[in-house]
Design an enzyme around this catalytic site. Structure first.
Site, PDB file in Angstrom:
ATOM      1  N   ARG A  90      36.296 -25.971 -50.856  1.00 36.43           N
ATOM      2  CA  ARG A  90      36.090 -26.194 -49.412  1.00 36.43           C
ATOM      3  C   ARG A  90      35.266 -25.117 -48.699  1.00 36.43           C
ATOM      4  O   ARG A  90      34.915 -25.290 -47.531  1.00 36.43           O
ATOM      5  CB  ARG A  90      37.424 -26.357 -48.664  1.00 36.43           C
ATOM      6  CG  ARG A  90      38.218 -27.548 -49.089  1.00 36.43           C
ATOM      7  CD  ARG A  90      39.163 -28.012 -48.020  1.00 36.43           C
ATOM      8  NE  ARG A  90      39.976 -26.944 -47.485  1.00 36.43           N
ATOM      9  CZ  ARG A  90      40.659 -27.027 -46.344  1.00 36.43           C
ATOM     10  NH1 ARG A  90      40.612 -28.143 -45.621  1.00 36.43           N
ATOM     11  NH2 ARG A  90      41.383 -26.037 -45.921  1.00 36.43           N
ATOM     12  N   ASP A  91      34.960 -24.011 -49.372  1.00 34.91           N
ATOM     13  CA  ASP A  91      34.138 -22.994 -48.702  1.00 34.91           C
ATOM     14  C   ASP A  91      33.238 -22.301 -49.719  1.00 34.91           C
ATOM     15  O   ASP A  91      33.110 -21.080 -49.714  1.00 34.91           O
ATOM     16  CB  ASP A  91      35.026 -21.974 -47.987  1.00 34.91           C
ATOM     17  CG  ASP A  91      34.240 -21.120 -46.993  1.00 34.91           C
ATOM     18  OD1 ASP A  91      33.179 -21.591 -46.507  1.00 34.91           O
ATOM     19  OD2 ASP A  91      34.667 -19.986 -46.710  1.00 34.91           O
TER      20      ASP A  91
END
Length: 256
Positions: free
Chosen positions: A73-74
């Site tokens: 997610r990042d």
């Protein structure tokens, strides 16, 4: 930490322990003698094969996480560490969540764990690397990690963001460009850049279904020499035949 306990891979920074100290949580992580991927890229001009090799390591780390049902997610260059030995490892899974498909598989077996790792559908991550579906409230997935990986590699190869995202650009303008899906075409000065642009164009497709099926498929497409494995096998076969021929010659000499 519970999610990361499932993940052990040479391309991911290991987590050895987790605990509390005076009310503050901590992780005991593997020490990497090196720097972030962003620092490695800034240090000096890097040859194309070196860039692709480092990103291939990072991609394998993402793929290992996806195999365990985790979505980073990042993903971005600041969350990849490159050791002095040149090997890269993905780190900072602080925003990681289990993927929807993994959650559905576990729902019947462990409702409490499923609720603990339920995907957050809010705007979480670094906007410059976020896939369009995340701006629209969709859940993060391996496809959105693939998108972030493609953005990072695009910047590393062409020294510009695929959607002209600079520090001064407003978030609303970035979202409009990302959702529009029209990449800026760079000057492909180095041999192989044009083909790599085509590969990343698919990895950066606005629709998740239009991207590669998974990160390993993307890495295979990025391979600048897909025939090297076939050549390697041919060399190995020739070497074995030569060894066998020499053994036969010695055998005939012994019985001659």
């Amino acid at each position: 930490a519970q999610a990361r306990a499932r993940l052990s891979d040479p391309h991911v920074v290991a987590v050895y322990d987790v605990g509390l100290h005076e009310g503050t949580g901590y992780l005991v992580m593997e020490y990497i003698d090196g720097q972030t991927l962003s620092g490695w890229l800034r240090q000096r001009p890097r040859a194309l094969p070196d860039i692709l090799a480092v990103f291939a390591d990072a991609g394998r780390g993402l793929a290992a996480a996806h195999d365990k049902g985790l979505v980073h997610r990042d993903f971005k260059p600041e969350n990849v560490l490159v050791g002095r030995d040149g090997r890269a490892k993905v780190t900072d899974f602080g925003l990681a969540r289990e993927s929807d498909s993994w959650l559905r598989e576990r729902q019947a077996d462990d409702q409490a764990s499923t609720e603990l790792f339920a995907p957050t559908r809010g705007l979480v991550g670094t906007p410059a690397y976020m896939a369009p579906e995340l701006f629209e409230g969709g859940a993060a997935s391996p496809a959105s990690d693939q998108y972030a990986f493609s953005v990072a590699l695009f910047v590393a190869l062409f020294d510009k963001h695929p959607f002209k995202a600079g520090e001064g650009i407003a978030l609303s303008e970035l979202v409009t460009r990302v959702r529009g899906g029209t990449l800026q075409r760079p000057a492909c000065s180095e041999a192989g850049h044009e083909r790599l642009f085509g590969v990343l164009e698919r990895g950066l497709a606005a629709a998740p279904a239009a991207r590669f099926d998974d990160v390993p498929q993307l890495l295979q497409a990025l391979d600048t020499d897909p025939g090297k494995r076939r050549r390697g096998w041919r060399i190995a076969v020739v070497a074995l035949l030569l060894v066998a021929a020499l053994a036969m010659v010695r055998l005939f000499r012994d019985f001659g």
